[in-house]
Design a protein around this motif. Structure first.
Motif, mmCIF file in Angstrom:
data_model
loop_
_atom_site.group_PDB
_atom_site.id
_atom_site.type_symbol
_atom_site.label_atom_id
_atom_site.label_comp_id
_atom_site.label_asym_id
_atom_site.label_seq_id
_atom_site.Cartn_x
_atom_site.Cartn_y
_atom_site.Cartn_z
ATOM 1 N N ILE A 1 10.948 48.657 -20.576
ATOM 2 C CA ILE A 1 11.076 50.052 -20.109
ATOM 3 C C ILE A 1 10.677 50.155 -18.699
ATOM 4 O O ILE A 1 11.356 50.839 -17.864
ATOM 5 C CB ILE A 1 10.695 51.249 -21.247
ATOM 6 N N LYS A 2 9.514 49.904 -18.571
ATOM 7 C CA LYS A 2 8.844 50.052 -17.263
ATOM 8 C C LYS A 2 9.693 49.148 -16.239
ATOM 9 O O LYS A 2 9.939 49.313 -15.125
ATOM 10 C CB LYS A 2 7.540 49.280 -17.123
ATOM 11 N N GLY A 3 10.295 47.915 -16.686
ATOM 12 C CA GLY A 3 10.918 47.023 -15.860
ATOM 13 C C GLY A 3 12.376 47.815 -15.262
ATOM 14 O O GLY A 3 12.733 47.691 -14.094
ATOM 15 N N PHE A 4 12.833 48.611 -16.260
ATOM 16 C CA PHE A 4 14.071 49.231 -15.996
ATOM 17 C C PHE A 4 13.565 50.422 -14.988
ATOM 18 O O PHE A 4 14.595 50.623 -13.971
ATOM 19 C CB PHE A 4 14.556 49.963 -17.180
ATOM 20 N N TYR A 5 12.503 51.227 -15.065
ATOM 21 C CA TYR A 5 12.306 52.201 -14.298
ATOM 22 C C TYR A 5 12.017 51.619 -12.815
ATOM 23 O O TYR A 5 12.581 52.213 -11.609
ATOM 24 C CB TYR A 5 11.221 53.180 -14.757
ATOM 25 N N ILE A 6 11.505 50.483 -12.952
ATOM 26 C CA ILE A 6 11.283 50.038 -11.508
ATOM 27 C C ILE A 6 12.665 49.685 -10.754
ATOM 28 O O ILE A 6 12.675 49.783 -9.474
ATOM 29 C CB ILE A 6 10.210 48.571 -11.468
ATOM 30 N N HIS A 7 13.373 49.055 -11.524
ATOM 31 C CA HIS A 7 14.696 48.765 -11.043
ATOM 32 C C HIS A 7 15.680 49.922 -10.464
ATOM 33 O O HIS A 7 16.218 50.018 -9.500
ATOM 34 C CB HIS A 7 15.602 47.982 -12.215
ATOM 35 N N LEU A 8 15.466 51.048 -11.532
ATOM 36 C CA LEU A 8 16.018 52.176 -10.885
ATOM 37 C C LEU A 8 15.485 52.788 -9.628
ATOM 38 O O LEU A 8 16.103 53.001 -8.621
ATOM 39 C CB LEU A 8 15.952 53.247 -11.919
ATOM 40 N N LEU A 9 14.187 52.609 -9.507
ATOM 41 C CA LEU A 9 13.399 53.153 -8.211
ATOM 42 C C LEU A 9 14.052 52.260 -7.033
ATOM 43 O O LEU A 9 14.291 52.884 -6.085
ATOM 44 C CB LEU A 9 12.257 53.091 -8.336
ATOM 45 N N VAL A 10 13.972 50.894 -7.112
ATOM 46 C CA VAL A 10 14.511 50.358 -6.016
ATOM 47 C C VAL A 10 15.928 50.451 -5.599
ATOM 48 O O VAL A 10 16.471 50.550 -4.521
ATOM 49 C CB VAL A 10 14.142 48.747 -6.225
ATOM 50 N N TYR A 11 16.797 50.492 -6.822
ATOM 51 C CA TYR A 11 18.133 50.893 -6.415
ATOM 52 C C TYR A 11 18.296 52.207 -5.679
ATOM 53 O O TYR A 11 19.040 52.229 -4.690
ATOM 54 C CB TYR A 11 18.869 50.917 -7.959
ATOM 55 N N VAL A 12 17.702 53.300 -6.078
ATOM 56 C CA VAL A 12 17.741 54.415 -5.549
ATOM 57 C C VAL A 12 17.245 54.401 -3.723
ATOM 58 O O VAL A 12 17.847 54.737 -2.950
ATOM 59 C CB VAL A 12 17.069 55.664 -6.053
ATOM 60 N N VAL A 13 15.928 53.682 -3.688
ATOM 61 C CA VAL A 13 15.669 53.709 -2.396
ATOM 62 C C VAL A 13 16.543 52.789 -1.383
ATOM 63 O O VAL A 13 16.850 53.059 -0.312
ATOM 64 C CB VAL A 13 14.189 52.836 -2.614
ATOM 65 N N VAL A 14 16.971 51.542 -2.041
ATOM 66 C CA VAL A 14 17.742 50.637 -1.118
ATOM 67 C C VAL A 14 19.202 51.343 -0.757
ATOM 68 O O VAL A 14 19.553 51.186 0.550
ATOM 69 C CB VAL A 14 17.776 49.282 -1.940
ATOM 70 N N ASN A 15 19.695 51.832 -1.807
ATOM 71 C CA ASN A 15 20.991 52.637 -1.530
ATOM 72 C C ASN A 15 20.883 53.647 -0.763
ATOM 73 O O ASN A 15 21.914 53.958 0.183
ATOM 74 C CB ASN A 15 21.586 52.741 -2.823
ATOM 75 N N ALA A 16 19.717 54.561 -0.885
ATOM 76 C CA ALA A 16 19.801 55.588 0.115
ATOM 77 C C ALA A 16 19.519 54.858 1.439
ATOM 78 O O ALA A 16 19.889 55.563 2.385
ATOM 79 C CB ALA A 16 18.569 56.561 -0.256
ATOM 80 N N PHE A 17 18.738 54.085 1.680
ATOM 81 C CA PHE A 17 18.460 53.355 3.016
ATOM 82 C C PHE A 17 19.775 52.941 3.676
ATOM 83 O O PHE A 17 20.333 53.134 4.634
ATOM 84 C CB PHE A 17 17.558 52.317 2.885
ATOM 85 N N ILE A 18 20.500 52.500 2.868
ATOM 86 C CA ILE A 18 22.006 51.886 3.211
ATOM 87 C C ILE A 18 22.967 52.953 3.539
ATOM 88 O O ILE A 18 23.328 52.912 4.856
ATOM 89 C CB ILE A 18 22.670 50.955 2.178
ATOM 90 N N ILE A 19 22.719 53.956 2.979
ATOM 91 C CA ILE A 19 23.806 55.282 3.133
ATOM 92 C C ILE A 19 23.439 55.794 4.255
ATOM 93 O O ILE A 19 24.129 56.110 5.020
ATOM 94 C CB ILE A 19 23.921 55.910 1.821
ATOM 95 N N ILE A 20 22.159 56.010 4.418
ATOM 96 C CA ILE A 20 21.495 56.747 5.684
ATOM 97 C C ILE A 20 21.619 55.978 6.927
ATOM 98 O O ILE A 20 22.276 56.440 7.862
ATOM 99 C CB ILE A 20 19.909 57.279 5.157
ATOM 100 N N ALA A 21 21.453 54.583 6.934
ATOM 101 C CA ALA A 21 21.652 53.911 8.007
ATOM 102 C C ALA A 21 23.053 53.791 8.590
ATOM 103 O O ALA A 21 23.315 53.935 9.706
ATOM 104 C CB ALA A 21 21.233 52.427 7.784
ATOM 105 N N ASN A 22 24.139 53.579 7.448
ATOM 106 C CA ASN A 22 25.359 53.697 7.880
ATOM 107 C C ASN A 22 25.968 55.237 8.382
ATOM 108 O O ASN A 22 26.702 55.380 9.108
ATOM 109 C CB ASN A 22 26.284 53.268 6.803
ATOM 110 N N SER A 23 25.269 56.175 7.623
ATOM 111 C CA SER A 23 25.727 57.432 8.248
ATOM 112 C C SER A 23 25.361 57.584 9.581
ATOM 113 O O SER A 23 25.928 58.403 10.613
ATOM 114 C CB SER A 23 25.355 58.388 7.220
ATOM 115 N N ASN A 24 24.170 57.184 9.968
ATOM 116 C CA ASN A 24 23.696 57.299 11.383
ATOM 117 C C ASN A 24 24.705 56.603 12.381
ATOM 118 O O ASN A 24 24.917 57.121 13.470
ATOM 119 C CB ASN A 24 22.262 56.751 11.573
ATOM 120 N N GLU A 25 25.239 55.254 11.924
ATOM 121 C CA GLU A 25 26.063 54.674 12.730
ATOM 122 C C GLU A 25 27.439 55.441 12.965
ATOM 123 O O GLU A 25 28.128 55.169 14.092
ATOM 124 C CB GLU A 25 26.295 53.422 12.286
#
Length: 114
Positions: free
Chosen positions: A33-57
């Motif tokens: 369960i902890k592994g899943f929540y860590i995976h979820l956190l990384v998913y949110v952070v990385v994809n937020a970074f990608i989307i924000i970086a692309n929106s700035n461009e």
């Protein structure tokens, strides 16, 4: 994965009275369960970074923000994250242990009232 669940189920039935075995099984479940929540956190952070970086461009031309490249990573990674979640929480997330019995009783009551 089914073999792992079967093994876990067999372990619960065989050594249900042994506190050490129950602790080990619970510990493994918590780690999953902890592994899943860590995976979820990384998913949110990385994809937020990608989307924000692309929106700035794409600020000068807003139509580029809604392109496939901005959201394809989130989509395909989201499919993998969903599979991970289902492997951790099982199919009981939608159909609980009593769901079949409750549905049968509901249908029997409905038929009886008609």
């Amino acid at each position: 994965m089914a073999t792992y669940r079967t093994k876990m189920g067999n372990d619960y039935n065989i050594d249900a009275g042994n506190p050490d075995e129950r602790y080990n099984l619970a510990y493994k479940r918590v780690k999953r369960i902890k592994g899943f929540y860590i995976h979820l956190l990384v998913y949110v952070v990385v994809n937020a970074f990608i989307i924000i970086a692309n929106s700035n461009e794409s600020i000068p031309s807003n139509h580029l923000f809604w392109s496939w490249e901005n959201f394809s990573t989130a989509l395909f990674w989201g499919i993998g994250l969903t599979a991970h979640g289902l492997s951790v929480f099982g199919r009981n997330i939608f159909f609980g242990a009593n769901w079949e019995e409750k549905k049968i009783q509901e249908l029997m009551e409905k038929e009886k009232s008609e």
